[in-house]
Scaffold this motif. Structure first.
Motif, PDB file in Angstrom:
ATOM      1  N   GLU A 179       0.827  -1.205   0.000  1.00  0.00           N
ATOM      2  CA  GLU A 179       0.000   0.000   0.000  1.00  0.00           C
ATOM      3  C   GLU A 179       0.866   1.262   0.000  1.00  0.00           C
ATOM      4  O   GLU A 179       0.506   2.263  -0.621  1.00  0.00           O
ATOM      5  CB  GLU A 179      -0.950   0.006   1.194  1.00  0.00           C
ATOM      6  CG  GLU A 179      -1.928   1.151   1.169  1.00  0.00           C
ATOM      7  CD  GLU A 179      -3.184   0.847   1.939  1.00  0.00           C
ATOM      8  OE1 GLU A 179      -4.285   1.141   1.431  1.00  0.00           O
ATOM      9  OE2 GLU A 179      -3.067   0.311   3.061  1.00  0.00           O
TER      10      GLU A 179
ATOM     11  N   LYS B 101      -7.196   4.170  -5.288  1.00  0.00           N
ATOM     12  CA  LYS B 101      -7.873   3.410  -4.248  1.00  0.00           C
ATOM     13  C   LYS B 101      -9.354   3.743  -4.294  1.00  0.00           C
ATOM     14  O   LYS B 101      -9.754   4.903  -4.140  1.00  0.00           O
ATOM     15  CB  LYS B 101      -7.304   3.745  -2.861  1.00  0.00           C
ATOM     16  CG  LYS B 101      -7.822   2.822  -1.762  1.00  0.00           C
ATOM     17  CD  LYS B 101      -7.117   3.077  -0.440  1.00  0.00           C
ATOM     18  CE  LYS B 101      -7.565   2.070   0.617  1.00  0.00           C
ATOM     19  NZ  LYS B 101      -6.877   2.276   1.917  1.00  0.00           N
TER      20      LYS B 101
ATOM     21  N   TRP C 209      -7.502  -1.472  -4.413  1.00  0.00           N
ATOM     22  CA  TRP C 209      -6.540  -0.744  -5.221  1.00  0.00           C
ATOM     23  C   TRP C 209      -6.571  -1.287  -6.646  1.00  0.00           C
ATOM     24  O   TRP C 209      -6.593  -2.493  -6.865  1.00  0.00           O
ATOM     25  CB  TRP C 209      -5.137  -0.907  -4.656  1.00  0.00           C
ATOM     26  CG  TRP C 209      -4.824  -0.021  -3.490  1.00  0.00           C
ATOM     27  CD1 TRP C 209      -4.913  -0.328  -2.160  1.00  0.00           C
ATOM     28  CD2 TRP C 209      -4.345   1.321  -3.560  1.00  0.00           C
ATOM     29  NE1 TRP C 209      -4.534   0.734  -1.391  1.00  0.00           N
ATOM     30  CE2 TRP C 209      -4.171   1.774  -2.231  1.00  0.00           C
ATOM     31  CE3 TRP C 209      -4.043   2.197  -4.607  1.00  0.00           C
ATOM     32  CZ2 TRP C 209      -3.704   3.042  -1.919  1.00  0.00           C
ATOM     33  CZ3 TRP C 209      -3.577   3.469  -4.310  1.00  0.00           C
ATOM     34  CH2 TRP C 209      -3.415   3.887  -2.977  1.00  0.00           C
TER      35      TRP C 209
END
Length: 401
Positions: free
Chosen positions: A350, A364, A370
């Motif tokens: 992330e 996102k 994502w």
């Protein structure tokens, strides 16, 4: 008793089936798939058919707990093989395996090898989706690619498929062709959209070693990477404006018309392949039949080996595939899904994805997933290399709460 039977049916795991038909009228200049061009060899086709039918009967013993919800006939050119053989294979699959009542059953076809009669018989036999290899609306470009059809035949093929009752029609297109301009690509898209397909695949031409195009690529006047990227972004914008949702790097569909079978590959679901060069991912193993028709026929009919490779896939390797495949699609990846399945931390990924988002390469969604943007799709190979490097450095989680 009825409740027990229903529970058993509900518990069946979905399974995809791929049938590789290696025969073609001729070999295209760019094709690196296993296929045999050069005209009809009826004896080889008959032996191939016998082998595939025997292979299905043998495999049926291993898929008792599965329900087939997608079947895909690819190639090669399945339509060149002929509707009678295709129907025999589908009938055998229906007889030996448990098919879902709403299974998606796809046939790849070239415009020059379909007729009203063959399409009508295929539709009546249960085929309900057709993918037509159009590639271009420019006859000169088609000829330079070694395609055995012209654009008028492509238009006729789509029309014949509709008349036969196919309400799920896909067309394949290619961009970045020799001497192709942006305007030519724009014209191709506009003309093909007039055919009102339900699904459109747009592939950038890749020159693969071993193809005929590879031998003269330096003088083929191929558009450079920037020109290809410009064509790609034009396709994304145009198709979106006509109501086609991009659900994978190269694939666009009207709502509900995504190719369910190909999604199995990208989502990591199980599938079995039949025919030479066909791959499978089943029961934790990945295996591929040798890309050799004679070896496939002999191996099946004489119970010898047909595989060129077979391996069990470790969990960490599956985790890498999750990134590589899911990030090809609009579905993307998600923290809990990743951590629960692969027991690896998501935070390092992330962190990197956040930097991509700042460059409009990733996004996102509100649901926490994502995904890559169209701009990110164009450089997805470089993005995946960096994500996989981070993943390899991650230590497994001790436990998941």
């Amino acid at each position: 008793m009825r409740n027990d039977k229903k529970a058993l049916q509900d518990a069946r795991q979905p399974l995809g089936i791929y049938v590789h038909v290696p025969f073609c009228r001729s070999k295209c200049e760019y094709c690196d798939f296993y296929s045999l061009g050069g005209g009809m060899n009826r004896e080889s086709m008959d032996l191939y058919l016998q082998a595939v039918l025997a292979h299905i009967r043998e495999a049926a013993q291993r898929v008792v707990g599965y329900e087939v919800d997608s079947i895909y006939f690819g190639g090669g050119t399945p339509s060149f093989f002929g509707h009678e053989g295709l129907i025999r294979i589908l009938t055998e699959l229906d007889r030996r395996l448990r098919l879902s009542r709403d299974a998606e059953i796809t046939l790849e076809a070239n415009p020059d090898s379909v007729t009203a009669q063959s399409l009508d018989k295929l539709r009546r036999a249960g085929f309900n989706r057709i993918s037509i290899g159009v590639q271009s609306d420019d006859d000169a470009q088609l000829k330079s690619l070694g395609r055995p059809h012209n654009y008028k035949q492509a238009q006729q093929a789509v029309s014949l498929a509709r008349r036969a009752g196919f309400d799920n029609v896909s067309v394949d297109l290619m961009f970045g062709l020799p001497s192709q301009s942006r305007q030519q690509w724009m014209d191709t898209l506009r003309h093909v959209l007039d055919l009102k397909p339900d699904h459109v695949s747009c592939y950038g031409l890749k020159v693969e070693e071993g193809t005929r195009l590879w031998e003269y690529k330096d003088c083929a006047n191929l558009p450079d990477d920037d020109a290809q990227a410009d064509m790609y972004f034009y396709a994304v914008e145009t198709l979106e404006s006509f109501g086609y949702q991009q659900y994978e790097i190269s694939n666009f569909a009207k709502p509900g018309r995504e190719c369910r079978h190909n999604l199995k590959y990208w989502m990591g679901d199980p599938y079995l392949g039949f025919g030479p060069a066909a791959s499978s991912d089943f029961a934790g193993k990945r295996f591929t039949a040798a890309a050799n028709l004679d070896q496939y026929i002999t191996g099946i009919l004489e119970q010898k080996t047909i595989l060129s490779e077979c391996e069990s896939i470790p969990l960490r390797e599956r985790a890498g595939e999750y990134l590589m495949l899911r990030l090809r699609t609009s579905y993307g990846i998600e923290e809990n899904e990743y951590m629960q399945t692969y027991l690896l931390p998501f935070a390092p990924l992330e962190k990197l994805l956040t930097t991509y988002a700042q460059r409009d390469l990733a996004k996102k969604e509100e649901n926490g997933r994502w995904r890559l943007t169209p701009k990110g799709f164009m450089v997805s190979n470089a993005i995946l290399v960096e994500l996989l490097e981070v993943q390899q450095k991650s230590n497994p989680l001790a436990r998941i709460r």
